[in-house]
Write a protein that holds these residues in place. Structure first.
Motif, PDB file in Angstrom:
ATOM      1  N   GLU A   1     -11.818   7.609  -1.060  1.00 47.67           N
ATOM      2  CA  GLU A   1     -11.244   8.852  -0.976  1.00 47.67           C
ATOM      3  C   GLU A   1      -9.744   8.809  -1.563  1.00 47.67           C
ATOM      4  O   GLU A   1      -9.347   9.645  -2.303  1.00 47.67           O
ATOM      5  CB  GLU A   1     -11.319   9.715   0.368  1.00 47.67           C
ATOM      6  N   TRP A   2      -9.013   7.877  -0.846  1.00 46.94           N
ATOM      7  CA  TRP A   2      -7.682   7.479  -1.025  1.00 46.94           C
ATOM      8  C   TRP A   2      -7.498   7.404  -2.523  1.00 46.94           C
ATOM      9  O   TRP A   2      -6.394   7.765  -3.283  1.00 46.94           O
ATOM     10  CB  TRP A   2      -7.119   6.846  -0.192  1.00 46.94           C
TER      11      TRP A   2
ATOM     12  N   LYS B   1       4.148   9.241   6.743  1.00 46.11           N
ATOM     13  CA  LYS B   1       3.776   9.405   5.575  1.00 46.11           C
ATOM     14  C   LYS B   1       2.393   9.130   5.186  1.00 46.11           C
ATOM     15  O   LYS B   1       1.769   9.943   4.927  1.00 46.11           O
ATOM     16  CB  LYS B   1       4.810   8.754   4.670  1.00 46.11           C
ATOM     17  N   GLY B   2       2.125   7.896   5.472  1.00 42.72           N
ATOM     18  CA  GLY B   2       0.650   7.407   5.502  1.00 42.72           C
ATOM     19  C   GLY B   2      -0.121   7.566   4.116  1.00 42.72           C
ATOM     20  O   GLY B   2       0.219   7.687   3.212  1.00 42.72           O
ATOM     21  N   SER B   3      -1.453   7.556   4.309  1.00 42.06           N
ATOM     22  CA  SER B   3      -2.591   7.800   3.373  1.00 42.06           C
ATOM     23  C   SER B   3      -3.628   8.106   4.155  1.00 42.06           C
ATOM     24  O   SER B   3      -3.801   8.243   5.406  1.00 42.06           O
ATOM     25  CB  SER B   3      -2.847   6.184   2.736  1.00 42.06           C
ATOM     26  N   ILE B   4      -4.572   9.015   3.360  1.00 38.98           N
ATOM     27  CA  ILE B   4      -5.733   9.335   3.718  1.00 38.98           C
ATOM     28  C   ILE B   4      -6.441   8.161   4.949  1.00 38.98           C
ATOM     29  O   ILE B   4      -7.075   8.532   5.928  1.00 38.98           O
ATOM     30  CB  ILE B   4      -6.708   9.917   2.813  1.00 38.98           C
ATOM     31  N   SER B   5      -6.708   7.253   3.992  1.00 39.87           N
ATOM     32  CA  SER B   5      -7.537   5.945   4.680  1.00 39.87           C
ATOM     33  C   SER B   5      -6.590   5.330   5.804  1.00 39.87           C
ATOM     34  O   SER B   5      -7.375   5.057   6.787  1.00 39.87           O
ATOM     35  CB  SER B   5      -7.905   5.114   3.660  1.00 39.87           C
TER      36      SER B   5
ATOM     37  N   VAL C   1      -4.477  -1.867   8.448  1.00 38.23           N
ATOM     38  CA  VAL C   1      -3.465  -0.617   8.028  1.00 38.23           C
ATOM     39  C   VAL C   1      -1.940  -1.195   7.840  1.00 38.23           C
ATOM     40  O   VAL C   1      -1.498  -2.151   8.746  1.00 38.23           O
ATOM     41  CB  VAL C   1      -3.384   0.443   9.276  1.00 38.23           C
ATOM     42  N   LEU C   2      -1.429  -0.983   6.722  1.00 35.78           N
ATOM     43  CA  LEU C   2      -0.201  -1.796   6.260  1.00 35.78           C
ATOM     44  C   LEU C   2       0.828  -0.622   6.543  1.00 35.78           C
ATOM     45  O   LEU C   2       0.948   0.214   6.911  1.00 35.78           O
ATOM     46  CB  LEU C   2      -0.142  -1.869   4.742  1.00 35.78           C
ATOM     47  N   SER C   3       1.995  -1.568   6.718  1.00 33.47           N
ATOM     48  CA  SER C   3       3.254  -0.737   7.180  1.00 33.47           C
ATOM     49  C   SER C   3       4.049  -0.685   5.422  1.00 33.47           C
ATOM     50  O   SER C   3       3.519  -1.476   4.631  1.00 33.47           O
ATOM     51  CB  SER C   3       4.244  -1.427   7.775  1.00 33.47           C
ATOM     52  N   PRO C   4       5.181   0.160   5.348  1.00 31.36           N
ATOM     53  CA  PRO C   4       5.760   0.317   4.143  1.00 31.36           C
ATOM     54  C   PRO C   4       6.103  -1.037   3.638  1.00 31.36           C
ATOM     55  O   PRO C   4       6.255  -1.140   2.410  1.00 31.36           O
ATOM     56  CB  PRO C   4       6.743   1.331   4.254  1.00 31.36           C
ATOM     57  N   GLY C   5       6.690  -1.829   4.584  1.00 28.33           N
ATOM     58  CA  GLY C   5       7.095  -3.154   4.052  1.00 28.33           C
ATOM     59  C   GLY C   5       6.304  -4.376   3.884  1.00 28.33           C
ATOM     60  O   GLY C   5       6.538  -5.447   3.765  1.00 28.33           O
ATOM     61  N   SER C   6       4.940  -4.011   4.198  1.00 28.36           N
ATOM     62  CA  SER C   6       4.004  -5.035   4.145  1.00 28.36           C
ATOM     63  C   SER C   6       3.008  -5.047   3.079  1.00 28.36           C
ATOM     64  O   SER C   6       1.838  -5.689   3.105  1.00 28.36           O
ATOM     65  CB  SER C   6       3.463  -5.336   5.620  1.00 28.36           C
TER      66      SER C   6
END
Length: 630
Positions: A398-399, A303-307, A280-285
């Motif tokens: 899905e994402w 905010k994230g994502s489905i996955s 799982v990534l962060s916005p800055g990674s």
């Protein structure tokens, strides 16, 4: 009789001293001569410039005032000798952001120069971007005198001593050159801050007006050098073996790759593959794992994502790498409800213990992750990991399907515009594809553009995108473009910015021309602060006071500055890509204006998938936090 060459101690003017040092090939070369050990007496500000030069700091971004004329004169002389460079600016916030980008993107630590009062307060406010993202920058502020003769102009009008020093000390590492002899101590502390091994940051050096010209006696080779720190890791494998055994035996393993993982991308990938983990990534990674990598579940958080948020909800063992657990990346502490064990890789002794149930592996992320991967390769891993990765692959698909639909959909009608316009996902995806094709850097300003951006962008390597999500500072991206003109090997960049963020620092139009920057401002215009409008509607069903509806001719504004090119980005991906190519061909700064949709249609954005402890959500989030183990 052979004439003896001049010695530094015998020279009476800064011009002569600068010429001697330049003639030796620069300060580092001069320090290899016999003269380097001579005791010399010179003005404090000249010794400061030489001390910073010793650390490799030779670039100054300045708005000079009454508190910095002595420093300005030294910089004038040393620039004429080819030893330093100095650029003037029109706004301290813009200037500090450009300095942050120069250090962050190119690894060239500069110094920001201004005076106490409004100028320093603006520069200090902008330094939040450097502090939040772990970027080293020197801030040099002319300060009130130590003489105590009465109030100095622009000091805080309070009957107390060193008030500005108190303010800078609250902001971060700070020092006041209260007397000439304090220089070496100040430079040593400054170097420890801006070149810190795992958390560099701004260092505020206050220069009282009356000590700047005061004489200081010292040896140049005694000025503190730039520190060098070896990579650290656990002394033996005891904790690493325990971690490897825990990971091998757990089916549902997730890795949270924070900003500290960017310099360890290869090791993180090796560990992820050995652990059979969802990443799982962060916005800055973005880019720590290639976008298409099957274990890259994309961004996760408020905010994230489905996955990404699915992995956060379902993981039972969490491996954290280089993360500060910022609220939006961690869903305000409730993002991992099923996790019962945490393995944390972080050089910071506080951050490595952020979560409960933690096995801490302090040290350099690349070294520790690589050692942990090697130990995992020797372990028998539970077959149940295959089921976890299969479910992760389905959520990733899905994402990706949603992302494709939102970025390739039709234009939408917005009453603000006379014809249907692109959505932000469509325009961002078009620009992202174009940037990857030509190798352009991407800078994202805070707001809706940024939020949609880290969901849409498809980076395959770290540091292709710079998104200032730490301080969420509007105006950073457009200001960051200026760093291209200052860097030794500047790269073309595109600033993804909203109309609100751009108007925080429109001075960039002028300063980019003055300094010869080559880049493009990509301005997404929806005549509002869309991120907050959307947040208000999600929480209270109505947006209020986050838009004014005032039409602005941004193309005309850009064209009013001689040397800036302006292009209409159109209402389709093809028109936008063409405009970006024409902007790229212009040798200076360009602005591309893109009208974008805002409204109730879900296709207008990428959506939100997590929780956040703000507004009327606080009660529910805090109740869930009380139920969370880690």
């Amino acid at each position: 009789m052979t004439k003896m060459p001049p010695r530094l101690a015998d020279l009476a003017s800064p011009e002569a001293r600068a010429r001697l040092i330049a003639g030796a090939g620069g300060l580092q070369a001069f320090l290899g001569t016999e003269d380097a050990g001579s005791v010399v007496t010179l003005p404090l500000v000249e010794a400061l410039v030489l001390g910073l030069m010793r650390q490799g700091v030779t670039k100054y971004l300045a708005i000079f005032g009454h508190g910095s004329t002595a420093l300005a004169e030294v910089l004038r002389v040393y620039e004429a000798a080819g030893l330093v460079r100095c650029w003037q600016y029109r706004n301290e916030v813009e200037m500090a952001h450009a300095a942050t980008a120069l250090s962050w993107v190119y690894g060239e630590v500069p110094a920001v120069v201004t005076s106490i009062g409004p100028g320093a307060l603006q520069a200090m406010a902008a330094s939040l971007a450097a502090s939040s993202n772990g970027v080293g920058v020197y801030h040099l502020y002319g300060d009130e005198t130590t003489h105590g003769e009465g109030y100095n102009m622009q000091q805080v009008p309070k009957p107390a001593q060193g008030v500005f020093s108190q303010i800078t000390s609250l902001m971060g590492a700070s020092y006041t050159l209260h007397s000439p002899g304090s220089l070496r101590d100040g430079l040593r502390k400054g170097a420890s801050s801006v070149f810190h091994r795992w958390r560099p940051g701004p260092f505020y050096l206050n220069l009282p007006l009356n000590t700047q010209e005061a004489p200081v006696t010292l040896r140049l080779d005694a000025l503190p050098d730039r520190p060098r720190f070896p990579a650290l890791a656990p002394a033996d494998d005891t904790a690493l073996v325990e971690a490897a055994q825990a990971i091998a035996g757990a089916a549902k393993v997730a890795i949270k790759a924070g900003g500290g993982s960017r310099l360890a991308a290869a090791a993180v990938r090796r560990l992820a593959e050995a652990a059979r983990a969802a990443v799982v990534l962060s916005p800055g990674s973005l880019g720590v794992l290639p976008d298409a990598h099957p274990q890259n579940l994309h961004v996760g958080g408020s905010k994230g994502s489905i996955s990404g948020n699915w992995a956060m909800e379902e993981a039972e063992l969490l491996v954290v790498i280089g993360s500060r657990a910022v609220c939006q990346a961690d869903c305000s502490g409730i993002g991992w409800p099923k996790v019962r064990r945490v393995i944390n890789l972080n050089a910071d002794p506080v951050d490595v213990q952020h979560y409960n149930a933690t096995l801490a592996l302090p040290g350099d992320a690349a070294v520790v992750a690589d050692r942990l991967a090697s130990l995992l390769d020797r372990q028998e891993r539970t077959p149940a990991k295959a089921t976890w990765l299969a479910a992760a692959a389905a959520k990733k698909a899905e994402w990706q399907a949603l992302r494709a639909t939102r970025t390739q959909g039709p234009a939408l009608r917005d009453p603000v515009w006379p014809a249907p316009v692109m959505t932000q996902p469509q325009a961002i995806a078009t620009a992202d594809d174009w940037c990857r094709r030509v190798g352009a850097l991407k800078f994202f300003d805070a707001g809706d553009v940024q939020a949609n951006g880290f969901q849409v962008v498809r980076d395959d390597t770290p540091f292709a995108t710079f998104t200032e999500s730490g301080a969420s500072y509007m105006g950073f991206a457009v200001s960051a473009l200026l760093s291209q003109a200052l860097a030794e090997k500047g790269r073309y960049g595109v600033a993804f910015t909203g109309d609100g963020s751009f108007m925080m620092n429109p001075q960039v139009l002028i300063d980019a021309v003055a300094h010869g920057a080559h880049g493009t401002i990509l301005l997404f215009d929806n005549r509002r602060m869309a991120a907050i409008s959307s947040l208000q509607e999600a929480q209270y069903g109505v947006n209020w006071r986050t838009h004014d509806g005032v039409p602005v001719d941004y193309l005309g504004m850009a064209r009013s500055v001689q040397g800036v090119a302006a292009f209409d980005g159109g209402t389709s991906p093809a028109e936008l890509a063409d405009a970006l190519s024409r902007a790229h061909a212009h040798p200076g700064l360009s602005l591309v204006h893109v009208p974008v949709y805002f409204g109730p249609d879900p296709a207008g954005g990428m959506g939100a998938y997590g929780q956040w402890n703000v507004g009327n959500w606080c009660k529910a989030v805090q109740a869930r936090y009380a139920e969370t183990l880690i």
